[in-house]
Structures are given as C-alpha cells and as structure tokens.
Write a protein that holds these residues in place. Sequence first.
Motif, short mmCIF file in Angstrom:
data_model
loop_
_atom_site.label_atom_id
_atom_site.label_comp_id
_atom_site.label_asym_id
_atom_site.label_seq_id
_atom_site.Cartn_x
_atom_site.Cartn_y
_atom_site.Cartn_z
N ALA A 4 0.87 -1.09 0.01
CA ALA A 4 -0.03 -0.03 -0.11
C ALA A 4 0.93 1.35 0.11
CB ALA A 4 -0.86 0.06 1.25
N LEU A 5 2.21 1.17 0.73
CA LEU A 5 2.84 2.52 0.87
C LEU A 5 3.54 2.72 -0.50
CD1 LEU A 5 4.22 2.12 4.47
CD2 LEU A 5 2.79 3.82 3.73
N ASN A 6 4.10 1.44 -1.16
CA ASN A 6 4.62 1.42 -2.46
C ASN A 6 3.71 2.03 -3.50
OD1 ASN A 6 6.99 0.81 -1.50
ND2 ASN A 6 6.61 -1.64 -2.21
N TRP A 7 2.64 1.79 -3.40
CA TRP A 7 1.32 2.23 -4.32
C TRP A 7 1.23 3.58 -4.02
CZ3 TRP A 7 -3.44 4.48 -3.40
CH2 TRP A 7 -4.17 4.65 -4.55
N MET A 8 0.89 4.17 -2.69
CA MET A 8 0.95 5.47 -2.65
C MET A 8 2.10 6.35 -3.06
SD MET A 8 0.12 7.34 1.08
CE MET A 8 1.84 7.31 1.62
N GLU A 9 3.41 5.88 -2.75
CA GLU A 9 4.35 6.65 -3.34
C GLU A 9 4.44 6.66 -4.73
OE1 GLU A 9 6.88 8.34 -1.58
OE2 GLU A 9 6.25 7.65 0.34
N ARG A 10 4.06 5.58 -5.73
CA ARG A 10 4.12 5.75 -6.97
C ARG A 10 2.87 6.77 -7.37
NH1 ARG A 10 4.39 0.08 -6.67
NH2 ARG A 10 2.11 -0.01 -7.34
N GLN A 11 1.86 6.89 -6.83
CA GLN A 11 0.87 7.61 -7.33
C GLN A 11 1.18 9.16 -7.01
OE1 GLN A 11 -2.16 6.82 -8.64
NE2 GLN A 11 -1.12 4.85 -8.70
N LEU A 12 1.72 9.43 -5.88
CA LEU A 12 2.26 10.74 -5.52
C LEU A 12 3.37 11.25 -6.38
CD1 LEU A 12 2.43 10.65 -1.42
CD2 LEU A 12 0.74 11.91 -3.07
N SER A 13 4.40 10.26 -6.62
CA SER A 13 5.36 10.60 -7.68
C SER A 13 4.91 10.86 -9.08
CB SER A 13 6.22 9.54 -7.82
OG SER A 13 5.78 8.50 -8.39
N GLU A 14 3.73 10.40 -9.57
CA GLU A 14 3.27 10.57 -10.93
C GLU A 14 2.90 11.92 -10.96
OE1 GLU A 14 0.05 7.88 -11.93
OE2 GLU A 14 1.57 6.18 -11.88
N ILE A 15 2.32 12.57 -9.87
CA ILE A 15 1.88 14.14 -9.83
C ILE A 15 2.89 15.02 -9.18
CG2 ILE A 15 -0.47 13.74 -9.53
CD1 ILE A 15 -0.49 13.91 -6.60
N GLY A 16 4.22 14.47 -8.95
CA GLY A 16 5.37 15.23 -8.89
C GLY A 16 5.49 15.60 -7.28
N LEU A 17 5.00 14.47 -6.24
CA LEU A 17 5.10 15.00 -4.65
C LEU A 17 5.69 13.76 -4.05
CD1 LEU A 17 1.56 16.32 -4.00
CD2 LEU A 17 3.58 17.56 -3.83
N THR A 18 6.17 13.84 -2.90
CA THR A 18 6.77 12.88 -2.12
C THR A 18 5.72 12.64 -0.68
OG1 THR A 18 8.29 14.04 -0.80
CG2 THR A 18 9.22 13.16 -2.80
N SER A 19 5.67 11.75 0.04
CA SER A 19 4.82 11.58 1.16
C SER A 19 5.38 12.47 2.12
CB SER A 19 4.93 10.13 1.72
OG SER A 19 6.46 9.70 1.79
N LEU A 20 6.60 12.77 2.21
CA LEU A 20 7.04 14.04 3.09
C LEU A 20 6.61 15.37 2.70
CD1 LEU A 20 9.15 14.65 5.55
CD2 LEU A 20 10.86 15.08 3.85
#
Length: 109
Positions: A4-20
């Motif tokens: 789930a965390l990997n999926w979230m990181e991928r989704q965020l990276s697609e829009i140019g963001l990081t979880s931090l």
Amino acid sequence: MAMALNWMERQLSEIGLTSLELVNAENQKQAANQVSMSNSISSLRLLGAMDWRDLWKHTASLSRRFVKITKEFMAQWISPRATDTGMWWNILQRKVIHLNMKWHVSPFN
C-alpha cells in the motif's frame, strides 16, 4: 502494508510529490488552522471582556464632535463660498440634516 505504501508513493510521484511533502503540507495546514482558531478565541474573549456601555458612550461623544466640526467647516469654509449659489447651499444643508438624522446624531449636543 508495504504494498500500500509503495502504491501510494507511485501515485504521488506521478503528480510530482513525495509522502514527506504531503505530510509537511498537512502539518502546515493544521498549524494555520490552529493559529486561526486561537485568534478567534482571543477575539471572542476580548469581546466578552469589553465594557460596551463605555464604548457606546465614546462613540456618541465622537459623533457629537463630528457634527460640531462639520458645522464649523460649513460655516467657515463652505458658507462664504456659497453666497452666489443659494440653491446649492440649501441642497447641501438639507443633505447634512438628512445625514445627521440617518446617523441618529443631534447637532445640538
């Protein structure tokens, strides 16, 4: 959980963001909301502690001074310049009387 965390990181990276960055933005939003609420509570406490009768007394006093200053200004500056334009002077006088009545201010105080 890791998937789930990997999926979230991928989704965020697609829009140019990081979880931090997302966490920092949320923290900043919460801090701004906290400051806003704190200011609102402080304002309400101040309003609750005010002596409203004293405030209105000072407001009425300022209104009377404003009327006095207006009358003095009209008598000293406008009146001498309006001698040739009697009609204009009558209109101005009616307007001042109307505004005094609208503001519930007596020019005789």
